[in-house]
Design an enzyme around this catalytic site. Structure first.
Site, PDB file in Angstrom:
ATOM      1  N   CYS A 121     -81.242 -90.245  -9.994  1.00 37.57           N
ATOM      2  CA  CYS A 121     -80.055 -89.649  -9.357  1.00 37.57           C
ATOM      3  C   CYS A 121     -80.131 -88.137  -9.171  1.00 37.57           C
ATOM      4  O   CYS A 121     -79.876 -87.648  -8.057  1.00 37.57           O
ATOM      5  CB  CYS A 121     -78.779 -89.999 -10.110  1.00 37.57           C
ATOM      6  N   ASP A 170     -83.945 -98.102  -6.170  1.00 36.64           N
ATOM      7  CA  ASP A 170     -82.771 -97.257  -6.321  1.00 36.64           C
ATOM      8  C   ASP A 170     -82.274 -96.713  -4.981  1.00 36.64           C
ATOM      9  O   ASP A 170     -83.057 -96.543  -4.057  1.00 36.64           O
ATOM     10  CB  ASP A 170     -83.153 -96.071  -7.208  1.00 36.64           C
TER      11      ASP A 170
HETATM   12 ZN   LIG Z   1     -78.349 -93.189  -9.916  1.00 38.96          ZN
END
Ligand SMILES: [Zn+2]
Length: 425
Positions: A121, A170
């Site tokens: 992230c 992801d």
């Molecule tokens: Zn993430």
């Protein structure tokens, strides 16, 4: 030479059976299949929970990734690629250093602290923040097969299902609060398509929400939470997906949807996670410039459809008992000459199959044809192309399908056509 651990730790069946009473080490166990089909191994010298992908396993992994990437590009995602390590400073801003430290691998070099990434992230956020963003650009969707490392106690490690190094399929979606419901809806459609391609048609959903009795446990305002929870619930209802609300199960930074696929044996496996985040956008101060020319806060969604690729791979091979469909099989056709006399024709068949993009393998051993067939059956290769006298004269091949037996005398073109049909999504 040091002891080398294969998928099954020391191949001690009874010990493992005791350890994993709920999951019997049957022939359909991915650790047995991983060894039998030469897909992967785990070496003590490398470290427990760290997976070595063998050539056949790598082929399957790459096929999954190629499909996944193509679908993501078709669905408005952009692919990104980020480093495996980052300065401690990044993880201080993200909060991981305070809240996730015990799961992270840290080291220092030239007096500077670094972290081996446990998540992707913060990197995707950095890419978003590399230049000012207009509201007109949103939603921005960054996707990556991001390999992460998380410390797990050795007692909890289990084949490919629980590891220390793994790759997440992801993605992070940056959008406005108004765009969330549509994003979740199209995300659910997208997930359904992807999972179906891997043979999972049935799944169940959980919606993890906050515990209203303990507001102090969560980041973000009550209004933000109810807005986000409503958006998730509304999308599930619109898609007519039955779900259980898990009150109090949300993590501190936002509510989430988990999808569990149901495999051929009726077992449920959690794969997909769609996760709201009220924490990181604030910590990194990610914004967009609105129509009014001012900066506005935006919303961030983390999502992984397959989850951890290693874990998904284990679920997939167990689901198919190792009989991967032709589009995913590391070898699609085993070319088997009846004897060395027909080797020249077998080589020609093999070459032509390769030229058509078929993953073909030629058995050039001097074994008997029945032994060669047995070998190809054990390897669970979808098709066998047998080349004998008749076939050589007719310029055809006797085709056997795994688990079905003889399907007749075909031309190479006909076999290629059959495989191409199976390859189609
Ligand atoms: Zn993430």
């Amino acid at each position: 030479m040091k002891h080398r651990e294969h998928p099954i730790n020391s191949v001690n069946k009874s010990l493992l059976e005791n350890k994993n009473k709920e999951r019997e080490l049957s022939d359909a166990d991915h650790r047995i299949l991983g060894q039998q089909l030469d897909l992967f191994s785990i070496s003590e010298d490398v470290g427990v929970g760290l997976v070595l992908w063998h050539p056949r396993g790598t082929t399957v992994r790459n096929l999954i990734r190629d499909f996944w990437e193509k679908e993501h590009l078709k669905n408005g995602y952009q692919l990104v690629c980020t480093p495996h390590i980052a300065r401690e400073e990044l993880w201080r801003i993200s909060g991981h250093l305070d809240y996730y430290r015990e799961n992270m691998y840290l080291f220092s070099k030239d007096g500077e602290g670094y972290v081996v990434k446990p998540m992707n992230c913060p990197f995707h956020i950095q890419i978003y923040e590399a230049r000012p963003r207009s509201y007109k650009e949103l939603p921005v969707r960054y996707a990556e097969w991001g390999t992460v490392y998380r410390y797990e106690r050795s007692g909890t490690l289990h084949g490919l299902l629980r590891v220390r190094g793994f790759t997440q399929d992801d993605a992070h979606i940056f959008c406005t609060a108004e765009q969330v419901e549509n994003e979740i809806l199209s995300l659910l459609d997208f997930t359904e398509r992807i999972l179906k391609r891997f043979g999972f048609a049935e799944y169940r959903a959980n919606l993890s929400t906050r515990d209203p009795q303990q507001p102090e446990k969560y980041m973000g305002s009550e209004q933000e939470w109810s807005q986000a929870q409503n958006a998730l619930a509304k999308a599930l209802k619109k898609k007519k997906i039955a779900y259980d609300e898990m009150r109090g199960e949300a993590v501190f930074y936002g509510p989430k949807i988990d999808l569990n696929v149901v495999d051929a044996a009726g077992r449920e496996w959690q794969c997909t996670t769609i996760q709201f985040d009220f924490n990181l956008p604030k910590r990194f101060n990610i914004t967009c410039v609105g129509a009014d020319g001012r900066e506005h806060e935006i919303v961030m969604i983390h999502r992984a459809l397959l989850g951890a690729v290693e874990r998904f791979f284990a679920i997939l091979i167990e689901h198919y008992s190792g009989n991967l469909p032709a589009w995913l099989a590391p070898t699609q056709v085993a070319v088997l000459p009846v004897s060395t006399v027909f080797m020249r024709y077998a080589e020609e068949v093999h070459r032509k199959l390769l030229a058509h993009g078929v993953r073909s393998e030629l058995d050039s051993s001097s074994s008997t044809i029945s032994y060669k067939i047995r070998q190809a059956e054990t390897q669970k290769i979808p098709y066998m192309a047998i080349c004998g006298k008749n076939e050589t004269e007719l310029k055809k091949i006797a085709v056997r399908k795994h688990g079905l037996g003889n399907i007749g005398l075909l031309t190479i073109q006909e076999l290629v056509h059959n495989i191409k049909l199976e390859n189609k999504p």
